[in-house]
Design an enzyme around this catalytic site. Structure first.
Site, PDB file in Angstrom:
ATOM      1  N   CYS A  38      21.508 -41.687 -19.472  1.00  0.00           N
ATOM      2  CA  CYS A  38      21.477 -40.856 -20.677  1.00  0.00           C
ATOM      3  C   CYS A  38      20.044 -40.526 -21.071  1.00  0.00           C
ATOM      4  CB  CYS A  38      22.179 -41.582 -21.824  1.00  0.00           C
ATOM      5  SG  CYS A  38      23.918 -41.962 -21.502  1.00  0.00           S
TER       6      CYS A  38
ATOM      7  N   ASP B  36       0.791  -1.221   0.000  1.00  0.00           N
ATOM      8  CA  ASP B  36       0.000   0.000   0.000  1.00  0.00           C
ATOM      9  C   ASP B  36       0.835   1.288   0.000  1.00  0.00           C
ATOM     10  OD1 ASP B  36      -2.000   1.875   0.237  1.00  0.00           O
ATOM     11  OD2 ASP B  36      -2.369   1.512   2.358  1.00  0.00           O
TER      12      ASP B  36
ATOM     13  N   ASP C  15      -6.907   0.631  -1.794  1.00  0.00           N
ATOM     14  CA  ASP C  15      -5.679   1.435  -1.696  1.00  0.00           C
ATOM     15  C   ASP C  15      -5.589   2.390  -2.881  1.00  0.00           C
ATOM     16  OD1 ASP C  15      -5.022   0.016   0.602  1.00  0.00           O
ATOM     17  OD2 ASP C  15      -3.905  -1.502  -0.514  1.00  0.00           O
TER      18      ASP C  15
ATOM     19  N   LYS D 113      24.053 -32.288 -15.886  1.00  0.00           N
ATOM     20  CA  LYS D 113      23.596 -33.511 -15.220  1.00  0.00           C
ATOM     21  C   LYS D 113      24.750 -34.504 -15.123  1.00  0.00           C
ATOM     22  CE  LYS D 113      21.363 -37.763 -16.466  1.00  0.00           C
ATOM     23  NZ  LYS D 113      22.711 -38.348 -16.668  1.00  0.00           N
TER      24      LYS D 113
END
Length: 506
Positions: free
Chosen positions: A423, A75, A94, A342
């Site tokens: 793989c 706000d 607001d 990986k």
């Protein structure tokens, strides 16, 4: 809208009242929650003076900048301007959105609270960067709630956003959410509506005895709930996965790609890479076979995919086994950027470099004996070093993007008795990352859990007597999970064993 990528997964809204915060330090609680994986913080205090609000917001901003997490102010736009934080969050009562945007400029984040379809669509049309949907459940931290909308109300708003063309606007929901009900709020039945991007919480973290642990648990729930969306996206888009790999695993990897809904192409000639990248492919560089020509093709293809902005998965198979492979790893790491790296512990020790490189491998198997915490730190450090997601495979898989680190305990020992399963996991990762580019960590997590759960389901089938009968059953289970997920059946998700871990823990 702001171009900055924001992780809305676990969104912390502060509360400084004694009833919630107690006698704890707000900055210490927020710091602990950030260590647990909070991706965005909103400072909310409507009652303190302007001076006190600025002081507190500045203290919080020092913390959030250290964790590279945006700080928003609820706000009080003038406080956000004075502090120079990343934006504000405003409610229906607001300051207007247009007024806030004029004051803050185009580079700041502005989120808007909505509790019905009309408010949500209106906020999106105004240009909101994200929506806070609620109040979901009754809560003691906010007394001025107009109504409690419940999970069904959240679903209605999400469906309206999708139908009105605003499905790309990030959404979080707020109101009485904690670790006991988070999964029910995030539940998605596979319908056409958009998914939530995260959960905004107050007491669940501010009042928690251990905010870091509570944040990690909540983040694990959020990330797990996002996995079906990744699987469905692959099934719905049939992403192209371009594999530069060895002949031993090509057929198996191609069948795995087809089972999860991807379209595989096995092509080691780099001249094809620019055209494939333009088709939206993701590339897998699998270092199973290393030759001078092969290395040159890897480098050329990597550049083509980097130039096209498409993801590349690097699988440094047997990286530590020979001097030739160790040198090839460093050459490939220096040649471009990877979305995912990986490998097993020995391979990733070689990737990481430094004193640990004295660790050697026997073939492609990992001979490095590291604890879970050591492996978590290794994955996190490489992710930070190379600005990517790291998947460290083993009996327990570790996944990290440098900020969030996860452990996955799914899988079966039969995976290690079949050539090419590792793989093929790289191929699966490429399909998920290629289709779900907004969060490579979530995509990698979905691939890893899918792979592990399918293996567990296959291993208990009555016809499976060993590795030979396991392979077709495994491919069938991958296919079955994909089909079930697209149909809204998420029973497999209950088998997921995912935890957010503290990579700093010794």
């Amino acid at each position: 809208m702001v171009n900055r990528t924001v992780d809305y997964g676990v969104y912390l809204v502060t509360d400084s009242t004694p009833a919630v915060l107690g006698d704890c330090s707000l900055t210490q609680v927020v710091e602990a929650a950030l260590r647990g994986g909070v991706g965005i913080v909103q400072y909310r205090d409507k009652n303190c003076s302007h001076e006190d609000a600025v002081t507190t917001a500045r203290e919080l901003h020092v913390l959030t900048k250290r964790f590279d997490v945006p700080l928003l102010v609820n706000d009080r736009v003038e406080v956000a301007v004075e502090v120079g934080c990343e934006g504000v969050h405003i409610g229906q009562d607001d300051m207007s959105f247009d007024a806030a945007r004029r004051i803050l400029g185009s580079e700041k984040i502005i989120g808007v609270t909505v509790s019905c379809e009309e408010e949500a669509i209106r906020a999106c049309e105004a240009g909101a960067d994200y929506l806070g949907i609620g109040t979901v459940f009754a809560t003691q931290t906010k007394k001025d709630t107009k109504s409690i909308i419940g999970p069904s109300g959240v679903s209605t708003i999400l469906e309206a956003l999708k139908e009105s063309g605003h499905g790309a606007v990030p959404t979080v929901c707020i109101g009485g959410i904690n670790n006991s009900n988070a999964a029910s709020v995030l539940a998605h039945d596979g319908s056409s509506r958009k998914s939530l991007d995260g959960l905004a919480v107050v007491s669940a973290l501010i009042a928690a005895p251990d905010p870091a642990a509570a944040a990690r648990q909540l983040l694990g729930t959020v990330l797990t709930a996002k996995m079906p969306q990744v699987v469905r996206t692959v099934a719905g888009t049939t992403p192209l996965t371009h594999n530069m790999t060895n002949l031993v695993v090509q057929n198996f990897a191609a069948n795995v790609a087809l089972a999860v809904g991807a379209s595989p192409i096995m092509a080691n000639y780099a001249e094809e890479a620019p055209d494939l990248a333009k088709l939206g492919a993701a590339l897998v560089i699998n270092m199973g076979t290393i030759t001078p020509d092969g290395l040159r093709n890897f480098i050329q293809a990597l550049k083509a995919y980097n130039d096209a902005g498409r993801p590349v998965v690097f699988d440094p198979v047997g990286a530590g086994a020979t001097a030739v492979r160790r040198e090839a790893v460093q050459t490939l790491l220096a040649a471009g950027h990877y979305a995912v790296i990986k490998g097993n512990s020995s391979e990733l020790l070689t990737v990481h470099g430094g004193p640990s490189v004295t660790e050697r491998q026997r073939g492609v198997d990992s001979t490095a004996v590291l604890s879970i915490s050591e492996r978590a730190r290794l994955a996190r450090d490489i992710a930070r070093q190379h600005s990517c997601v790291v998947l460290l495979t083993g009996p327990t898989d570790l996944i990290s993007d440098g900020r969030r680190t996860l452990r996955v305990d799914n899988g079966h020992e039969l995976l290690g008795m079949v050539t090419g399963t590792g793989c093929s996991l790289g191929t699966t990762v490429s399909a998920m990352v290629g289709a779900f580019g907004e969060d490579a960590l979530v995509a990698c997590l979905a691939a890893t859990v899918l792979f592990g759960v399918a293996a567990e389901m296959a291993a208990v089938r009555p016809e499976v007597r060993g590795p030979g009968t396991f392979v077709p059953a495994f491919i069938d289970e991958l296919y079955g999970i994909r089909k079930a997920t697209t149909a809204g059946d998420l029973q497999w998700l209950s088998m997921a064993k995912v935890q957010v871990v503290n990579a700093d823990e010794k």
